[in-house]
Design an enzyme around this catalytic site. Structure first.
Site, PDB file in Angstrom:
ATOM      1  CB  SER A 320      -0.920   0.010   1.224  1.00  0.00           C
ATOM      2  OG  SER A 320      -1.630   1.225   1.300  1.00  0.00           O
ATOM      3  CE  LYS A 326      -4.034  -3.853   2.545  1.00  0.00           C
ATOM      4  NZ  LYS A 326      -3.848  -4.375   1.185  1.00  0.00           N
TER       5      LYS A 326
END
Length: 476
Positions: A320, A326
């Site tokens: 991300s 992430k």
């Protein structure tokens, strides 16, 4: 830039002097600027076309239609292309999408072979009075038998590459199934808890999925070896001679080393594209199975804190631009997308095969483009899934086991002992009070701790001969 002048039935054109292609190729270049993908990029199709031209030259010499001098020159040119098709891709510049049922491709091939032969003989390119693209290289042939034959050969060769990729990924998945054979987890149906299994069993099923498709593709692939070479324009063999088709197929059989055979009905074979529907359908089926496996991998690795988190996929890149830490399942995601493309290509192949009219299907170029793309994409997708995902998967064994013990689904193992209605009530109470199945069973004094330990042991949870099946039902 220096040029040479060539002519055809429509007039004259200037062709770059150093170009191996000629006026027919040039006109096709003018007419078809569609995709920016060139025929020459399909090395196996170029190789197959040269093999067909080689077989045709030998047969024409057998039938005294061309001289030995011309035959040897054509064979030399064809061998150059066959041995290193990637080095000649620039002389096959035509767009993969084109009208004319592949006529432009065949003309391109004829011109290139003629000019390679002429250069080898010491003549300038374009000296078609010595080796003519149509009158010599294309003698006793039509696009309508040359192109379908070459297409079938090229697809047969490409399937070899697909089988190799499948062999590798099946081996990797088998290895993971053995590695995970003792990792107990919950099986799920409709995304709801079902009954326990092992992660090894789950991966073994993936390998079986792919084995089935590999077997099916291998069984259907020989259908590509029935060819219509010698059929010429519509299947009547016009401009050849008695026995020509059989002789041409025999030469092509020797050149390729494949068990080729002539079609039983050359008129039918020249117009029918049914084999491409079959093979494309198999590729679609494989794509669907690969996509299902990738869907599972994405679910099983979801989280890590709020998902299933049963397996870990290799971490390949940041996931991300806004959310720190992430990591996304990028390889399964890209394989999903490739599967969608293959499924779409199958629809195009189906519609193109249906679009045949009378004695010819003019839509073969789009069939070739789609099937070549599907095979190429599947090979790359399988290799990526194998090397960048499957081989690096690890199991979260404790998470898997904890989920089993906390699941309502294990109540199924008590059904033969306590009865379905009683198990329904136990399960309902577990959900309402946020308790485990063993906790409620012990509270109700339905079974002892020892009995529960035996029933819910790791060995028993996945055994084909479950302990609970030999216990006598208990009256409640």
């Amino acid at each position: 830039m220096s040029s040479r002048r060539e002519h055809d039935l429509l007039g004259e054109r200037e062709i770059p002097a150093d170009a191996y292609y000629g006026i027919h190729t040039q006109r096709a270049l003018d007419n078809f600027q569609i995709s920016q993908q060139q025929i020459g990029q399909n090395h196996l199709l170029i190789k197959a076309l040269a093999q067909v031209k080689q077989a045709s030259a030998l047969t024409n010499y057998d039938y005294h239609k061309i001289s030995k001098f011309q035959c040897d020159a054509i064979l030399y040119a064809c061998k150059k292309i066959i041995d290193q098709p990637q080095q000649w891709q620039h002389v096959f510049p035509l767009d993969i999408y084109q009208g004319g049922a592949g006529t432009s491709i065949n003309m391109n091939c004829n011109e290139v072979i003629a000019n390679i032969a002429l250069k080898h003989l010491g003549y300038e390119k374009g000296r078609y009075d010595i080796i003519h693209p149509n009158d010599v290289v294309n003698k006793s042939q039509s696009t309508n038998d040359v192109y379908p034959t070459a297409l079938r050969l090229s697809l047969y060769y490409q399937i070899d590459e697909l089988i190799i990729s499948l062999n590798h990924i099946i081996k990797s998945i088998d290895k993971k199934s053995r590695e995970f054979k003792s990792v107990i987890k919950m099986g799920r149906t409709q995304l709801q808890d079902a009954v326990p299994m092992t992660l090894g069993q789950e991966f073994k099923a993936y390998a079986t999925l792919l084995r089935e498709d590999r077997t099916l593709i291998q069984k259907l692939r020989p259908l590509l070896l029935e060819v219509n070479l010698g059929a010429t324009a519509i299947g009547t063999g016009v401009n050849t001679g008695t026995g020509y088709a059989g002789q041409a197929v025999q030469h092509l059989k020797k050149i390729t080393g494949l068990e080729l055979k002539g079609a039983s009905d050359y008129i039918e074979a020249t117009s029918d594209c049914g084999v491409f529907i079959l093979i494309s359908s198999c590729l679609k089926r494989l794509a669907c199975k690969l996509s299902k496996i990738c869907n599972d991998l994405r679910l099983l690795s979801s989280g890590p804190r709020t998902g299933l988190n049963e397996i870990n996929l290799p971490q390949l890149q940041a996931g991300s631009s806004i959310m720190p830490a992430k990591v996304n399942p990028v390889i399964p995601e890209v394989v999903n997308q490739i599967a969608f493309k293959v499924i779409g290509n199958d629809m195009t192949v189906t519609m193109a095969a249906e679009a045949g009219q009378l004695q010819l299907n003019v839509m073969e170029p789009v069939i070739a483009a789609c099937m070549n793309e599907s095979l190429s994409l599947l090979c790359k997708a399988i290799e990526s899934l194998d090397q960048k995902c499957i081989q690096g998967i690890s199991a979260n064994a404790k998470q898997c086991h904890a989920a089993v013990l906390n699941s309502i689904g294990i109540i199924t193992l008590l059904d033969p002992i306590l009865g379905h209605e009683c198990c329904d009530l136990i399960g309902k109470q577990c959900i309402a009070e946020n308790k485990t199945v063993p906790e409620v069973v012990l509270e109700k004094k339905l079974l002892t701790q020892q009995q529960l330990n035996e029933i819910f042991s790791v060995q028993n949870l996945v055994s084909d001969d479950a302990y609970c099946r030999v216990l006598k039902p208990i009256a409640i």
